[in-house]
Design an enzyme around this catalytic site. Structure first.
Site, PDB file in Angstrom:
ATOM      1  N   ASP A  46       0.800  -1.226   0.000  1.00 47.99           N
ATOM      2  CA  ASP A  46       0.000   0.000   0.000  1.00 47.99           C
ATOM      3  C   ASP A  46       0.834   1.279   0.000  1.00 47.99           C
ATOM      4  O   ASP A  46       0.313   2.345  -0.301  1.00 47.99           O
ATOM      5  CB  ASP A  46      -1.007   0.002   1.149  1.00 47.99           C
ATOM      6  CG  ASP A  46      -0.367   0.004   2.525  1.00 47.99           C
ATOM      7  OD1 ASP A  46       0.755  -0.507   2.653  1.00 47.99           O
ATOM      8  OD2 ASP A  46      -0.993   0.514   3.467  1.00 47.99           O
ATOM      9  N   GLU A  69       9.629 -10.298  -2.429  1.00 49.55           N
ATOM     10  CA  GLU A  69      10.591  -9.222  -2.683  1.00 49.55           C
ATOM     11  C   GLU A  69      12.023  -9.732  -2.806  1.00 49.55           C
ATOM     12  O   GLU A  69      12.830  -9.149  -3.533  1.00 49.55           O
ATOM     13  CB  GLU A  69      10.498  -8.176  -1.570  1.00 49.55           C
ATOM     14  CG  GLU A  69       9.178  -7.441  -1.510  1.00 49.55           C
ATOM     15  CD  GLU A  69       8.116  -8.144  -0.677  1.00 49.55           C
ATOM     16  OE1 GLU A  69       7.032  -7.556  -0.474  1.00 49.55           O
ATOM     17  OE2 GLU A  69       8.377  -9.287  -0.214  1.00 49.55           O
ATOM     18  N   HIS A 132       1.284   0.657  10.426  1.00 52.46           N
ATOM     19  CA  HIS A 132       1.693  -0.708  10.099  1.00 52.46           C
ATOM     20  C   HIS A 132       3.003  -0.712   9.305  1.00 52.46           C
ATOM     21  O   HIS A 132       3.337   0.234   8.617  1.00 52.46           O
ATOM     22  CB  HIS A 132       0.594  -1.429   9.316  1.00 52.46           C
ATOM     23  CG  HIS A 132       0.226  -0.779   8.012  1.00 52.46           C
ATOM     24  ND1 HIS A 132      -0.501   0.379   7.933  1.00 52.46           N
ATOM     25  CD2 HIS A 132       0.506  -1.134   6.729  1.00 52.46           C
ATOM     26  CE1 HIS A 132      -0.678   0.709   6.668  1.00 52.46           C
ATOM     27  NE2 HIS A 132      -0.072  -0.189   5.905  1.00 52.46           N
ATOM     28  N   HIS A 133       3.722  -1.791   9.402  1.00 50.69           N
ATOM     29  CA  HIS A 133       5.035  -2.019   8.794  1.00 50.69           C
ATOM     30  C   HIS A 133       6.156  -1.228   9.477  1.00 50.69           C
ATOM     31  O   HIS A 133       7.282  -1.200   8.968  1.00 50.69           O
ATOM     32  CB  HIS A 133       5.043  -1.705   7.284  1.00 50.69           C
ATOM     33  CG  HIS A 133       4.121  -2.555   6.464  1.00 50.69           C
ATOM     34  ND1 HIS A 133       3.649  -3.765   6.890  1.00 50.69           N
ATOM     35  CD2 HIS A 133       3.600  -2.361   5.226  1.00 50.69           C
ATOM     36  CE1 HIS A 133       2.856  -4.293   5.959  1.00 50.69           C
ATOM     37  NE2 HIS A 133       2.797  -3.461   4.949  1.00 50.69           N
ATOM     38  N   GLY A 426      27.038 -16.182  -2.724  1.00 50.28           N
ATOM     39  CA  GLY A 426      26.672 -17.589  -2.562  1.00 50.28           C
ATOM     40  C   GLY A 426      25.341 -17.828  -1.873  1.00 50.28           C
ATOM     41  O   GLY A 426      25.237 -18.712  -1.022  1.00 50.28           O
ATOM     42  N   ASP A 453      18.502 -29.414  -6.423  1.00 46.01           N
ATOM     43  CA  ASP A 453      17.151 -29.594  -5.891  1.00 46.01           C
ATOM     44  C   ASP A 453      16.943 -28.798  -4.605  1.00 46.01           C
ATOM     45  O   ASP A 453      15.875 -28.203  -4.397  1.00 46.01           O
ATOM     46  CB  ASP A 453      16.849 -31.082  -5.670  1.00 46.01           C
ATOM     47  CG  ASP A 453      17.955 -31.826  -4.915  1.00 46.01           C
ATOM     48  OD1 ASP A 453      18.989 -31.227  -4.588  1.00 46.01           O
ATOM     49  OD2 ASP A 453      17.774 -33.043  -4.666  1.00 46.01           O
ATOM     50  N   ASN A 480      19.845 -34.723  -6.640  1.00 41.85           N
ATOM     51  CA  ASN A 480      20.758 -35.671  -5.992  1.00 41.85           C
ATOM     52  C   ASN A 480      20.448 -35.779  -4.501  1.00 41.85           C
ATOM     53  O   ASN A 480      21.321 -36.003  -3.680  1.00 41.85           O
ATOM     54  CB  ASN A 480      22.227 -35.301  -6.236  1.00 41.85           C
ATOM     55  CG  ASN A 480      22.506 -33.842  -5.941  1.00 41.85           C
ATOM     56  OD1 ASN A 480      21.669 -33.132  -5.369  1.00 41.85           O
ATOM     57  ND2 ASN A 480      23.677 -33.376  -6.327  1.00 41.85           N
ATOM     58  N   GLY A 482      19.254 -33.761  -1.898  1.00 46.21           N
ATOM     59  CA  GLY A 482      19.645 -32.933  -0.760  1.00 46.21           C
ATOM     60  C   GLY A 482      20.764 -31.969  -1.059  1.00 46.21           C
ATOM     61  O   GLY A 482      21.118 -31.708  -2.215  1.00 46.21           O
ATOM     62  N   GLU A 486      26.812 -29.086   0.921  1.00 52.15           N
ATOM     63  CA  GLU A 486      27.002 -29.102   2.371  1.00 52.15           C
ATOM     64  C   GLU A 486      27.479 -30.482   2.830  1.00 52.15           C
ATOM     65  O   GLU A 486      28.322 -30.588   3.730  1.00 52.15           O
ATOM     66  CB  GLU A 486      25.689 -28.751   3.075  1.00 52.15           C
ATOM     67  CG  GLU A 486      24.996 -27.508   2.558  1.00 52.15           C
ATOM     68  CD  GLU A 486      25.840 -26.254   2.663  1.00 52.15           C
ATOM     69  OE1 GLU A 486      26.890 -26.275   3.330  1.00 52.15           O
ATOM     70  OE2 GLU A 486      25.443 -25.237   2.064  1.00 52.15           O
TER      71      GLU A 486
END
Length: 573
Positions: A46, A69, A132-133, A426, A453, A480, A482, A486
């Site tokens: 708004d 956003e 608000h916000h 990254g 994925d 693959n 997951g 990591e």
């Protein structure tokens, strides 16, 4: 093919009549069009609806509503990498904070993006009303101060300062190739101001000839007697439009050339002397020898980080290194402030032309990326070999951080090809919205996205935005099971590296894609080849290919780098 920032630059506007008046919103939109911005990304709220009325009515501009956003910021980043600049629009507080991670990534990777925040009316903010916000504390400056940390300029616009501040902030964005931020209160949007009377971007002052001569004299001393010279380029060379000047530099003499992973695509990979990506001690032997054993190494827009140097395993002898960075150059240990990179590249081309360098051994041999013969089961190596063979001329290869980014380093780009990745910031999930941006920025260049994925699950809803606005990329989802990157660093079997099992081929239809959209699952090299052939026959449709790969399979470059990251992070036993 679509022009790039190095080809076009900002467009000048004709002087306006002194008696004419325009709105602040119109003034800003005119300036964005000068920067060749044709799309604005964002989410309505708004506090920005009045501005969006003027955006949608402005000739030559299209509004692109993203699902959130953050994705708008990612899309703007991808758009700016091909167009030279981009803009996103959010509402105050909740909207702009959703976008700030994407803006921070643009700052880290030097991408010129303007973030426009729709603010409450000036009087409301001045009175500190708990609307608000806000944080309900009467303070309206919290979020602007947050943006100040990840932008090179920002302004709170008023009816009185808008023209001057808009120009100041946008010029800073263009000069630094980094994001900026504008707060636009609802009552300032329609305020009347004088229109632009001249172009936004004026040519930079030429480098002082005496300073340039002094720098080149130092370079000449370093090059005297050199028999092997190598040019190593990074992402700043791309951002500052050095594709053409670098081609001239490499044509001036038989020198070797390489890129950091952040600079992939800025050099012609088919040119004589190109030796591939350099990643410190985990580089291919040919690239490592060319960079580390050169009599003189010329670094062009190539700042170092752990992710592009194999965990800081690079070896550059300062006394043998000429380095060019934005506004600064060095020859050995001599530093020269105020030298434009383009001027330095041009001067070095002249020196090399006069040097009479001998051709190094193997100079004319094209760089050979690794290949893999098809087998029964699809592997990372086979996937990347197939993608490299598929890429159309002039296409844009977009590679998500993780297995995709490091696998893409082994893919030869086609003639006039481009590459988009985010190795420095990254942020996973970046590339799907960024591909929306690249598709809209250069619709005559087909974007080919390879994304894991796990990363896809962060921003998958933008598949719907792509089809809504007619984008037709090829999206290869590496399934693959997951977070493989990591797992490679730490926790190979840990449950926190697992993800939900999605039906990826069902996603386009679930997000509103039409009947022409292609979505297939492949598990063998033959199935992948058939899917890519189908993609080639459907250039105007979004194509999603779910490529099922072994869970433990990862590109060799990623495996080596993950080990270094694990050591750097010192997890312990």
């Amino acid at each position: 093919m679509s022009d790039t920032p190095s080809d076009i630059g900002p467009q000048a506007t004709a002087p306006q009549a002194a008696t004419a008046r325009t709105t602040v919103a119109d003034y800003l939109l005119r300036r964005l069009r000068e920067l060749d911005v044709e799309h604005l990304f964002g989410v309505p709220g708004d506090y920005n609806l009045g501005f969006l009325d003027q955006v949608t009515a402005f000739p030559g501009l299209d509004w692109v509503g993203t699902c959130n956003e953050l994705d708008a910021a990612y899309a703007a980043d991808g758009y700016a990498r091909l167009r030279g600049a981009a803009a996103l629009v959010t509402t105050f507080g909740v909207g702009e904070l959703s976008a700030v991670n994407g803006v921070a990534g643009a700052y880290a990777e030097r991408v010129p993006v303007v973030a426009v925040t729709g603010m409450p009316a000036t009087e409301v903010a001045a009175s500190g009303r708990p609307v608000h916000h806000t944080l309900m504390d009467g303070e309206y400056g919290h979020f602007g101060r947050m943006f100040a940390e990840v932008t090179v300029a920002r302004a709170d616009l008023t009816a009185e300062n808008a023209p001057a501040e808009i120009d100041r902030v946008l010029r800073a964005m263009w000069r630094e190739r980094r994001p900026v931020h504008l707060n636009l209160p609802t009552d300032v949007v329609p305020a009347q101001v004088s229109p632009p009377t001249g172009p936004l971007i004026v040519p930079d002052e030429a480098t002082d000839p005496g300073l340039l001569r002094e720098f080149l004299t130092g370079c000449a001393r370093m090059l005297d007697g050199a028999r092997g010279v190598t040019v190593l380029a990074g992402h700043e060379a791309e951002r500052f439009g050095l594709r053409g000047p670098l081609a001239g530099l490499l044509a001036a003499a038989p020198v070797r050339s390489a890129v950091f992973s952040s600079g992939k695509g800025v050099l012609d990979e088919t040119a004589p002397g190109f030796v591939g990506p350099y990643t410190g001690e985990i580089s291919d032997k040919r690239a490592r020898a060319a960079v580390e054993d050169a009599d003189c190494l010329i670094l062009v827009g190539a700042p170092v980080s752990d992710s592009v140097t194999g965990g800081f395993s690079h070896h550059f002898a300062p006394e043998r290194t000429i380095e060019l960075r934005p506004g600064r150059a060095s020859a050995g240990r001599g530093v020269f402030e105020g030298i434009a990179m383009a001027d330095a590249v041009g001067g070095l081309a002249g020196l090399l032309r006069d040097l009479g360098l001998p051709e190094p051994e193997g100079y004319g041999e094209p760089f050979a990326y690794p290949d893999e013969a098809p087998g029964a089961r699809l592997t990372q190596r086979q996937l990347w070999s197939a993608v490299g063979s598929f890429l159309p001329e002039g296409s844009v290869l977009v590679a998500e951080q993780g297995t995709a980014f490091y696998g893409a380093q082994e893919v030869p780009l086609p003639v006039d090809g481009r590459f988009v990745g985010q190795p420095l910031w990254g942020s996973i999930g970046y590339t799907l919205p960024a591909t929306l941006g690249t598709e809209l920025a250069a619709p005559d260049r087909r974007s080919v996205l390879v994304i894991g994925d796990g990363s896809l699950q962060l921003t998958a809803q933008e598949l719907g935005t792509m089809t809504r606005y007619g984008a037709a990329p090829v999206v290869v989802v590496v399934n693959n099971d997951g977070y493989t990157v990591e797992r490679a660093i730490h926790g190979a079997t840990a449950s926190y590296n697992d993800i939900a099992a999605w039906d990826y081929t069902a996603l386009p239809a679930a997000f509103g894609a039409g009947p022409g959209t292609v979505a297939v699952r492949v598990e063998t090299p033959a199935e992948l080849a058939d899917a890519l052939a189908l993609a080639a026959r459907t250039p105007d449709e979004l194509v999603l290919i779910e490529a099922v790969l072994p869970r433990e399979d990862a590109p060799e470059l990623l495996t080596a780098l993950a080990q270094r990251f694990a050591e750097q992070n010192a997890y312990g036993d």
